[in-house]
Scaffold this motif. Structure first.
Motif, short mmCIF file in Angstrom:
data_model
loop_
_atom_site.label_atom_id
_atom_site.label_comp_id
_atom_site.label_asym_id
_atom_site.label_seq_id
_atom_site.Cartn_x
_atom_site.Cartn_y
_atom_site.Cartn_z
N TYR A 262 0.90 -1.15 -0.06
CA TYR A 262 -0.10 -0.08 -0.02
C TYR A 262 1.02 1.37 0.06
N PHE A 263 0.66 2.18 -0.90
CA PHE A 263 1.26 3.45 -1.10
C PHE A 263 0.49 4.43 -0.99
N ASP A 264 0.62 5.31 0.01
CA ASP A 264 -0.33 6.45 0.19
C ASP A 264 0.32 7.71 0.53
N PRO A 265 0.34 8.55 -0.58
CA PRO A 265 1.05 9.92 -0.50
C PRO A 265 0.35 10.81 0.44
N SER A 266 -0.69 10.65 0.90
CA SER A 266 -1.44 11.26 2.01
C SER A 266 -0.92 11.14 3.19
N VAL A 267 -0.56 9.82 3.56
CA VAL A 267 -0.09 9.46 4.95
C VAL A 267 1.45 9.89 5.10
N TRP A 268 2.39 9.92 4.28
CA TRP A 268 3.72 10.16 4.49
C TRP A 268 4.18 10.74 3.38
N ASP A 269 5.46 11.51 3.48
CA ASP A 269 5.90 12.19 2.51
C ASP A 269 6.69 11.37 1.48
N MET A 270 6.32 11.35 0.21
CA MET A 270 7.23 10.98 -0.95
C MET A 270 7.99 11.93 -1.65
N ARG A 271 8.93 11.61 -1.98
CA ARG A 271 9.84 12.57 -2.68
C ARG A 271 9.90 12.35 -4.09
N ASN A 272 9.85 13.28 -4.96
CA ASN A 272 9.57 13.14 -6.41
C ASN A 272 10.88 12.29 -7.03
N SER A 273 12.10 12.32 -6.22
CA SER A 273 13.25 11.51 -6.85
C SER A 273 12.96 10.13 -6.52
N GLU A 274 11.95 9.53 -6.01
CA GLU A 274 11.52 8.57 -5.78
C GLU A 274 10.92 7.78 -7.05
N ALA A 275 10.43 8.59 -7.94
CA ALA A 275 10.03 7.87 -9.10
C ALA A 275 11.03 7.57 -9.81
N GLY A 276 10.82 6.17 -10.63
CA GLY A 276 12.10 5.75 -11.34
C GLY A 276 11.99 4.39 -10.83
N ALA A 277 12.93 3.56 -11.26
CA ALA A 277 13.30 2.11 -11.22
C ALA A 277 13.72 1.74 -9.94
N TRP A 278 13.11 0.70 -9.42
CA TRP A 278 13.31 0.13 -8.03
C TRP A 278 13.53 -1.56 -8.33
N LYS A 279 14.46 -1.86 -7.35
CA LYS A 279 14.83 -3.36 -7.62
C LYS A 279 13.84 -4.37 -6.46
N VAL A 280 13.83 -5.38 -6.81
CA VAL A 280 12.67 -6.29 -6.03
C VAL A 280 13.65 -7.37 -5.06
N ALA A 281 13.13 -7.36 -4.06
CA ALA A 281 13.88 -8.32 -3.15
C ALA A 281 12.72 -9.09 -2.17
N ALA A 282 13.24 -10.32 -1.80
CA ALA A 282 12.20 -10.76 -0.90
C ALA A 282 12.84 -11.21 0.24
#
Length: 254
Positions: free
Chosen positions: A108-128
């Motif tokens: 769950y990603f909720d920009p109204s609950v915590w502060d997201m930074r524009n720099s966080e847009a883009g590619a992310w790696k996936v791990a378990a």
């Protein structure tokens, strides 16, 4: 589904508070666990606006002989401690065989609950990862990429309405994009956007031409009126911004 809890990130070097799990550096995991069949949002980008929570379906299979707790998939950059903030809800084990479980997870990603930074847009790696009862755990980089994108919006206006056949129709609009830091939509200039048309009675749109927005995101072009139908703008996005289409503006040609 299990309890909804927070996962934390250290994106951009910010401090983090981890719920239940400590980060296990890649290459330092204790092993003994295999994660397979990892899927995040069906391979589609995760597109987030400025106010609404986005639920992202995730699934994975875990095989281990260890006694475990808190298995989950997460997104990271750099190292596995540099994570993207989200809440997570994970199902109980759906047993496949002895020591093998399938899990359904929702991020769950909720920009109204915590502060997201524009720099966080883009590619992310996936791990378990998983923690073992009694201490320790295992973290596995899955070699997958998930794109987290800022939502875009388009407006449209086609005029005059109605119009005589052969006369000029002016189609205008604007491209905007979610600014996670201000929690508002802002102009997104210089985008290449497609003008599309669907004749009355048709089921699909056809691209008529492509137009660059100006520096303030405004769009303007002209076309000749030939048939009654609907006009709209379509933007196909990029690595940091989601695709979008405007509403349709119908113009009657007489």
């Amino acid at each position: 589904m299990g309890k909804k809890v927070w996962r934390a990130a250290v994106a951009g070097g910010a401090a983090a508070v981890f719920t239940g799990l400590a980060a296990v550096p890649a290459g330092a995991a204790e092993g003994g666990v295999s994660f397979t069949r990892v899927q995040v949002n069906g391979g589609k980008p995760i597109v987030i606006g400025v106010s609404k929570e986005v639920a992202v379906p995730t699934s994975f299979r875990m095989a281990t002989t260890h006694k475990w707790k808190w298995p989950a998939v997460f997104l990271y950059r750099g190292n596995t401690g540099d994570r993207l903030w989200h809440a997570v809800e994970t199902s109980d084990c759906h047993a496949v065989s002895s020591g093998v479980c399938d899990f359904n997870e929702t991020m769950y990603f909720d920009p109204s609950v915590w502060d997201m930074r524009n720099s966080e847009a883009g590619a992310w790696k996936v791990a378990a990862e998983v923690s073992f009862k009694g201490g320790g755990g295992d973290t596995d980089d899955k070699g997958l990429t998930a794109y987290v994108k800022r939502n875009s919006r388009l407006s449209v206006n086609a005029a005059p309405e109605p119009v005589a056949k052969g006369r000029t129709i002016t189609v205008t609009g604007k491209v905007t994009r979610a600014n996670w830091e201000t929690k508002k939509y802002a102009s997104y200039g210089s985008r290449l956007v497609s003008l599309q048309f669907k004749p009355s009675g048709a089921t699909s749109y056809t691209t008529v031409k492509k137009v660059h927005a100006n520096g303030s995101g405004h769009l303007r072009t002209t076309v000749k009126a030939s048939k009654t139908g609907a006009w709209r703008w379509a933007y196909y996005g990029n690595t940091t911004t989601g695709a979008s289409t405007s509403a349709a503006d119908n113009v009657v040609v007489r």
